[in-house]
Design a protein around this motif. Structure first.
Motif, PDB file in Angstrom:
ATOM      1  N   PHE A   1       0.826  -1.213   0.000  1.00 22.01           N
ATOM      2  CA  PHE A   1       0.000   0.000   0.000  1.00 22.01           C
ATOM      3  C   PHE A   1       0.856   1.258   0.000  1.00 22.01           C
ATOM      4  CE2 PHE A   1      -2.392   3.413   2.074  1.00 22.01           C
ATOM      5  CZ  PHE A   1      -3.579   3.374   1.377  1.00 22.01           C
ATOM      6  N   LEU A   2       1.940   1.218   0.784  1.00 25.15           N
ATOM      7  CA  LEU A   2       2.763   2.423   0.923  1.00 25.15           C
ATOM      8  C   LEU A   2       3.759   2.584  -0.220  1.00 25.15           C
ATOM      9  CD1 LEU A   2       3.452   2.253   4.763  1.00 25.15           C
ATOM     10  CD2 LEU A   2       1.749   3.614   3.572  1.00 25.15           C
ATOM     11  N   ALA A   3       3.869   1.545  -1.078  1.00 22.50           N
ATOM     12  CA  ALA A   3       4.857   1.596  -2.152  1.00 22.50           C
ATOM     13  C   ALA A   3       4.493   2.659  -3.181  1.00 22.50           C
ATOM     14  CB  ALA A   3       4.952   0.230  -2.829  1.00 22.50           C
ATOM     15  N   VAL A   4       5.495   3.436  -3.572  1.00 22.57           N
ATOM     16  CA  VAL A   4       5.309   4.409  -4.648  1.00 22.57           C
ATOM     17  C   VAL A   4       6.333   4.087  -5.723  1.00 22.57           C
ATOM     18  CG1 VAL A   4       5.434   6.828  -5.308  1.00 22.57           C
ATOM     19  CG2 VAL A   4       4.454   6.198  -3.102  1.00 22.57           C
ATOM     20  N   GLU A   5       5.846   3.820  -6.932  1.00 24.28           N
ATOM     21  CA  GLU A   5       6.779   3.451  -8.009  1.00 24.28           C
ATOM     22  C   GLU A   5       6.668   4.439  -9.156  1.00 24.28           C
ATOM     23  OE1 GLU A   5       5.384  -0.023 -10.207  1.00 24.28           O
ATOM     24  OE2 GLU A   5       3.695  -0.128  -8.843  1.00 24.28           O
ATOM     25  N   MET A   6       7.629   4.360 -10.071  1.00 24.82           N
ATOM     26  CA  MET A   6       7.556   5.191 -11.267  1.00 24.82           C
ATOM     27  C   MET A   6       6.859   4.390 -12.361  1.00 24.82           C
ATOM     28  SD  MET A   6       8.929   8.167 -10.860  1.00 24.82           S
ATOM     29  CE  MET A   6       9.671   8.836 -12.342  1.00 24.82           C
ATOM     30  N   LYS A   7       5.856   4.983 -12.973  1.00 20.90           N
ATOM     31  CA  LYS A   7       5.169   4.315 -14.075  1.00 20.90           C
ATOM     32  C   LYS A   7       4.955   5.346 -15.183  1.00 20.90           C
ATOM     33  CE  LYS A   7       2.267   0.397 -14.088  1.00 20.90           C
ATOM     34  NZ  LYS A   7       1.512  -0.453 -13.191  1.00 20.90           N
ATOM     35  N   ASN A   8       5.396   5.039 -16.375  1.00 26.18           N
ATOM     36  CA  ASN A   8       5.308   5.966 -17.512  1.00 26.18           C
ATOM     37  C   ASN A   8       5.847   7.353 -17.162  1.00 26.18           C
ATOM     38  OD1 ASN A   8       3.958   3.884 -18.804  1.00 26.18           O
ATOM     39  ND2 ASN A   8       1.956   4.667 -18.171  1.00 26.18           N
ATOM     40  N   GLY A   9       6.912   7.383 -16.337  1.00 25.43           N
ATOM     41  CA  GLY A   9       7.546   8.668 -16.050  1.00 25.43           C
ATOM     42  C   GLY A   9       6.848   9.495 -14.989  1.00 25.43           C
ATOM     43  N   HIS A  10       5.910   8.910 -14.244  1.00 24.39           N
ATOM     44  CA  HIS A  10       5.370   9.669 -13.117  1.00 24.39           C
ATOM     45  C   HIS A  10       5.079   8.740 -11.943  1.00 24.39           C
ATOM     46  CE1 HIS A  10       1.530   8.285 -14.687  1.00 24.39           C
ATOM     47  NE2 HIS A  10       1.838   8.818 -15.844  1.00 24.39           N
ATOM     48  N   LEU A  11       4.897   9.356 -10.775  1.00 25.84           N
ATOM     49  CA  LEU A  11       4.722   8.569  -9.557  1.00 25.84           C
ATOM     50  C   LEU A  11       3.370   7.861  -9.579  1.00 25.84           C
ATOM     51  CD1 LEU A  11       6.142  11.112  -6.984  1.00 25.84           C
ATOM     52  CD2 LEU A  11       7.256   9.069  -7.892  1.00 25.84           C
ATOM     53  N   TYR A  12       3.362   6.641  -9.058  1.00 22.69           N
ATOM     54  CA  TYR A  12       2.170   5.803  -9.111  1.00 22.69           C
ATOM     55  C   TYR A  12       2.068   5.017  -7.814  1.00 22.69           C
ATOM     56  CZ  TYR A  12      -0.989   2.139 -10.876  1.00 22.69           C
ATOM     57  OH  TYR A  12      -2.026   1.270 -11.053  1.00 22.69           O
ATOM     58  N   GLY A  13       0.937   5.054  -7.162  1.00 21.53           N
ATOM     59  CA  GLY A  13       0.761   4.299  -5.933  1.00 21.53           C
ATOM     60  C   GLY A  13      -0.443   4.817  -5.168  1.00 21.53           C
ATOM     61  N   SER A  14      -0.872   4.062  -4.161  1.00 18.98           N
ATOM     62  CA  SER A  14      -2.065   4.451  -3.408  1.00 18.98           C
ATOM     63  C   SER A  14      -1.870   5.781  -2.682  1.00 18.98           C
ATOM     64  CB  SER A  14      -2.425   3.361  -2.400  1.00 18.98           C
ATOM     65  OG  SER A  14      -2.920   2.230  -3.078  1.00 18.98           O
ATOM     66  N   LEU A  15      -0.657   6.008  -2.182  1.00 13.13           N
ATOM     67  CA  LEU A  15      -0.411   7.270  -1.468  1.00 13.13           C
ATOM     68  C   LEU A  15      -0.591   8.456  -2.415  1.00 13.13           C
ATOM     69  CD1 LEU A  15       2.660   6.583   0.845  1.00 13.13           C
ATOM     70  CD2 LEU A  15       0.262   6.846   1.471  1.00 13.13           C
ATOM     71  N   VAL A  16      -0.100   8.295  -3.648  1.00 14.71           N
ATOM     72  CA  VAL A  16      -0.247   9.366  -4.640  1.00 14.71           C
ATOM     73  C   VAL A  16      -1.731   9.599  -4.928  1.00 14.71           C
ATOM     74  CG1 VAL A  16       0.429  10.153  -6.931  1.00 14.71           C
ATOM     75  CG2 VAL A  16       1.958   8.681  -5.626  1.00 14.71           C
ATOM     76  N   ASP A  17      -2.491   8.485  -5.032  1.00 16.49           N
ATOM     77  CA  ASP A  17      -3.936   8.609  -5.261  1.00 16.49           C
ATOM     78  C   ASP A  17      -4.599   9.416  -4.160  1.00 16.49           C
ATOM     79  OD1 ASP A  17      -3.819   7.103  -7.505  1.00 16.49           O
ATOM     80  OD2 ASP A  17      -4.386   5.216  -6.532  1.00 16.49           O
ATOM     81  N   ILE A  18      -4.225   9.100  -2.916  1.00 21.73           N
ATOM     82  CA  ILE A  18      -4.864   9.782  -1.791  1.00 21.73           C
ATOM     83  C   ILE A  18      -4.634  11.281  -1.888  1.00 21.73           C
ATOM     84  CG2 ILE A  18      -4.754  10.144   0.704  1.00 21.73           C
ATOM     85  CD1 ILE A  18      -4.272   7.161   1.027  1.00 21.73           C
ATOM     86  N   VAL A  19      -3.390  11.679  -2.118  1.00 19.21           N
ATOM     87  CA  VAL A  19      -3.095  13.120  -2.170  1.00 19.21           C
ATOM     88  C   VAL A  19      -3.783  13.751  -3.382  1.00 19.21           C
ATOM     89  CG1 VAL A  19      -1.302  14.860  -2.115  1.00 19.21           C
ATOM     90  CG2 VAL A  19      -0.890  12.648  -1.063  1.00 19.21           C
TER      91      VAL A  19
ATOM     92  N   LEU B   1      -7.010  -1.998  -8.677  1.00 21.56           N
ATOM     93  CA  LEU B   1      -5.869  -2.325  -9.534  1.00 21.56           C
ATOM     94  C   LEU B   1      -4.593  -2.452  -8.719  1.00 21.56           C
ATOM     95  CD1 LEU B   1      -6.796   0.013 -12.461  1.00 21.56           C
ATOM     96  CD2 LEU B   1      -6.415  -2.440 -12.684  1.00 21.56           C
ATOM     97  N   LYS B   2      -4.474  -1.622  -7.683  1.00 24.73           N
ATOM     98  CA  LYS B   2      -3.250  -1.671  -6.879  1.00 24.73           C
ATOM     99  C   LYS B   2      -3.269  -2.860  -5.928  1.00 24.73           C
ATOM    100  CE  LYS B   2      -2.366   2.942  -7.799  1.00 24.73           C
ATOM    101  NZ  LYS B   2      -3.339   3.960  -8.105  1.00 24.73           N
ATOM    102  N   ALA B   3      -4.467  -3.207  -5.442  1.00 21.30           N
ATOM    103  CA  ALA B   3      -4.549  -4.280  -4.449  1.00 21.30           C
ATOM    104  C   ALA B   3      -4.523  -5.657  -5.102  1.00 21.30           C
ATOM    105  CB  ALA B   3      -5.833  -4.118  -3.630  1.00 21.30           C
ATOM    106  N   ASN B   4      -4.953  -5.748  -6.370  1.00 16.60           N
ATOM    107  CA  ASN B   4      -5.053  -7.059  -7.011  1.00 16.60           C
ATOM    108  C   ASN B   4      -4.246  -7.073  -8.299  1.00 16.60           C
ATOM    109  OD1 ASN B   4      -7.352  -7.991  -5.172  1.00 16.60           O
ATOM    110  ND2 ASN B   4      -8.185  -6.133  -6.096  1.00 16.60           N
ATOM    111  N   PRO B   5      -3.108  -7.727  -8.301  1.00 15.98           N
ATOM    112  CA  PRO B   5      -2.268  -7.729  -9.503  1.00 15.98           C
ATOM    113  C   PRO B   5      -2.949  -8.405 -10.699  1.00 15.98           C
ATOM    114  CG  PRO B   5      -1.381  -9.184  -7.799  1.00 15.98           C
ATOM    115  CD  PRO B   5      -2.486  -8.426  -7.174  1.00 15.98           C
ATOM    116  N   LYS B   6      -3.817  -9.377 -10.432  1.00 14.99           N
ATOM    117  CA  LYS B   6      -4.445 -10.073 -11.566  1.00 14.99           C
ATOM    118  C   LYS B   6      -5.966  -9.892 -11.534  1.00 14.99           C
ATOM    119  CE  LYS B   6      -4.893 -14.609 -13.762  1.00 14.99           C
ATOM    120  NZ  LYS B   6      -6.332 -14.846 -13.547  1.00 14.99           N
TER     121      LYS B   6
END
Lengths: 357, 336
Positions: free
Chosen positions: A37-55, B229-234
């Motif tokens: 949940f706390l992981a933030v990764e780079m996807k297509n050149g921008h930040l991606y993750g649940s934390l980013v969604d929340i903000v 999508l984030k919680a379920n990879p498949k």
């Protein structure tokens, strides 16, 4: 150790201590449920993750709540922000949908200017009712809350207007320097409001008007003008939030856009420590409050809490935050602990236990 | 101080009352407006149909209203149309007006399910047959109305599931489904969920791994899908209770770097224009229609009950399902 002990009450006594604790607990619960949940990764050149969604998703709420904070600081309240969100989104999307080239930056800017102008007029209407005519704020803004949603539906003719405009999408889902544009925009507006109110005398004047409008008028402050301004600023913030919300889904839904956002905004303001009676306001607190509310909503989705019980879950967290923030409730709780633990005053360790609990 | 406080509160209360009265006044005006163009009950033998609509809360509802009005003109039925603006009291008043005006048939889409017994009894005593459209009432006495014309939400859920079962017939491994529910507690959300769940129970490979409410809105569908999508990879399949939530989810799926319609198959219900466009574009895979165009069927029924013919107690709206191919063919002639 001793300096830690003396500093602790200052930390736990801070009005943002408990909201931040609850926010961290919520994030921790999410991380336990799903470590990524706390992981933030780079996807297509921008930040991606649940934390980013929340903000990103809390950006519109932050904007609406900032305006609400200023209105509440003057001793008023603005129930119409949700309708202003709907109207501004509807005006902008309608104009863009009528253009032959929806991707033209010029016509998008015209659309934004038109919607912003209409929203300012709506704010002026609220401000005039409250500050000039003297109607109670809750009634004055209730008028626009009801009528504004009708207006939004009139503009969209009861349909959902779908647009396909890249410049407009940018506001809701675009990215700047890997960050979602909505976050950058919300941050910029927050800083702007903070500088305008806290680096000048404006903030103090607003608080003076909220504390006692008549006394501040006698002291030489144009209380009416300040109140009027607060409602206009609130509508302006709601207008930008309306752009974000409609751009997020590239469509304007006059019926659903910004529905009940006024209640979330008031809650964010209250969680942030601003009194509904007016006279004091805390912008930082409002931002934390908005983040907390969005985290709560996202947690329900992320932890897949059953929708039937989701509302109850939300209500319990909110009640807990409000109770634990109330000094009277905390005093009662502490007295009971002190009685069971013996006459000794709570030490740092005991306080720490309370925090953990 | 205390006295001032009290007077203030009292004044505030008075203002609330005034605002309330104002609002009621406004609705009353709007109602009399719609009443005017209906005209007096004609002396000729044209059937007079009194129709009370819920309101104009969505594109679906607007299409529903247009369908009823057009079908009435075509069928040569005189229509007295009333917009209840989401309020039961407006609707009850409209029905009483219809009874006083001695219309031949009353039809209405109930705003809520309960509280209709008294006014329906009045209509029955006046020997005016009543037809329910789109939404049902929970009256224990089924003789209070002639028939209920509307969609079968359970069936819509079942049809969606049946397409999926057919589509995944050859799948050997588990098929992970996520579900976007409508507004919690609403009849379409409850029934579509039920119909879908019952039908997929037959195939142990099909499994709903997450289910959340997206409130029937695009923003809601998008926010929920982002977390799914984030919680379920498949995720193999998305089942959304309406097109709008599906359209919101589309954006989340694209943002996550997946291809909607291919990586994740999307099934929705309703078949509004934007949804049909997405289906024709290959972003959706299947839509079970929930048609608002029940006007012609309603006029047919009105004629039958007016003539005293027996009609079945439950009549389903004529509905179909769409695949990507049939959507392309149907799209140019869609009315909503």
């Amino acid at each position: 150790m001793s300096s830690w002990r003396t500093r602790l009450p200052a930390v736990t006594g801070h009005r943002l201590f408990w909201p931040v604790v609850v926010l961290i607990l919520l994030l921790a619960a999410n991380a336990i449920y799903r470590p990524s949940f706390l992981a933030v990764e780079m996807k297509n050149g921008h930040l991606y993750g649940s934390l980013v969604d929340i903000v990103r998703l809390s950006a519109p709420l932050i904007l609406v709540a900032l305006g609400m904070t200023l209105v509440i600081a003057t001793g008023g309240i603005d129930l119409s922000v949700g309708s202003v969100v709907a109207v501004s989104g509807a005006v902008a999307c309608l104009h863009i949908s009528q253009q032959p080239d929806q991707n033209s930056l010029g016509s998008v800017l015209v659309a934004l200017a038109m919607a912003f102008g209409v929203s300012l007029l709506l704010g002026l209407w609220n401000g005039t009712l409250v500050a000039v005519i003297g109607i109670q704020p809750i009634i004055a803004t209730l008028i626009l809350m009801v009528a504004g949603r009708g207006l939004a539906q009139l503009i969209t003719s009861g349909q959902i207007i779908t647009i396909n405009s890249d410049p407009y999408r940018m506001i809701g889902v675009g990215h700047v320097l890997t960050l979602p544009f909505a976050i950058v925009l919300a941050l910029a507006v927050t800083l702007l409001v903070a500088v305008l109110t806290r680096r000048t005398a404006l903030g103090m004047i607003v608080e003076a008007v909220g504390g006692n409008a008549e006394a501040s008028r006698l002291a030489g402050i144009r209380a009416r003008r300040i109140k009027l301004l607060a409602y206009v600023v609130s509508a302006a913030c709601a207008a930008v939030a309306g752009f974000m919300m409609t751009a997020n889904v590239s469509s304007a839904d006059g019926n659903a856009a910004g529905l009940w956002v006024e209640l979330d905004a008031i809650l964010a303001v209250v969680i942030g420590g601003t009194s509904l009676a007016g006279g004091r306001f805390y912008l930082g607190g409002t931002v934390v409050g908005a983040l907390l509310i969005q985290t709560l909503t996202t947690s329900v989705y992320a932890m897949n809490i059953d929708p039937q019980t989701a509302l109850l879950f939300k209500a319990m967290v909110v009640i807990a935050v409000c109770l634990v923030q109330a000094p009277a409730f905390r005093a009662k709780f502490r007295r009971r602990r002190a009685m069971t633990a013996g006459p000794a005053a709570p030490t740092g360790e005991q306080r720490k236990e309370q925090v953990a609990a | 101080m205390r006295i001032t406080g009290n007077t203030l509160t009292r004044r505030g209360f008075g203002a609330i009352l005034a605002a309330g009265l104002l609002a009621t006044g406004l609705t009353a005006c709007a109602n009399s407006d719609t009443g005017d163009n209906a005209g007096g009950t004609a002396g000729d033998d044209k059937i007079v149909l009194g129709f009370s609509q819920v309101g104009a809360e969505s594109g679906w509802r607007t299409a529903n209203t247009t369908s009823v009005k057009e079908a009435a003109t075509e069928a040569g039925i005189e229509l007295k149309f009333d917009d209840a603006q989401q309020k039961q009291e407006n609707q009850i008043r409209a029905i009483r007006n219809f009874i006083q005006q001695k219309v031949d048939v009353i039809a209405f889409s109930p705003v809520v399910e309960s509280g209709w017994d008294t006014v329906l009894k009045e209509a029955k005593d006046a020997q005016i047959p009543v037809i329910l459209t789109d939404r049902a009432v929970d009256s224990a006495d089924k003789t209070l109305y002639k028939t209920f014309l509307g969609s079968d939400f359970v069936k819509e859920g079942r049809l969606s599931a049946e397409w999926l079962i057919e589509e995944t017939k050859s799948a050997t491994g588990p098929v992970n489904i996520v579900e976007l529910q409508g507004t919690t507690g609403s009849a379409p959300a409850n029934d579509r969920k039920k119909g879908f769940a019952e039908a997929i129970a037959a195939n142990p490979n099909l499994k709903i791994i997450a289910s959340q409410s997206g409130d029937f809105t695009r923003a809601g569908g998008k926010a929920v899908m982002e977390q799914f999508l984030k919680a379920n990879p498949k995720i193999d399949v998305l089942f959304a209770h309406n097109d709008d939530m599906g359209l919101g989810a589309l954006e989340a799926i694209t943002a996550a770097g997946k291809v909607p319609g291919k990586d994740i198959k999307i099934i929705t219900i309703d078949a509004v224009k934007d949804g049909m466009q997405a289906l024709a574009d290959g972003k959706f895979n299947f839509i079970a229609e929930c048609s608002p165009l029940l006007g012609p069927q309603l006029m047919e029924l009105a004629k039958k009950v007016h003539a005293g013919e027996e009609v079945p107690a439950r009549i389903e709206t004529e509905e179909t399902t769409f695949t990507q191919q049939t959507a392309k063919e149907a799209l140019p002639t869609r009315k909503y």
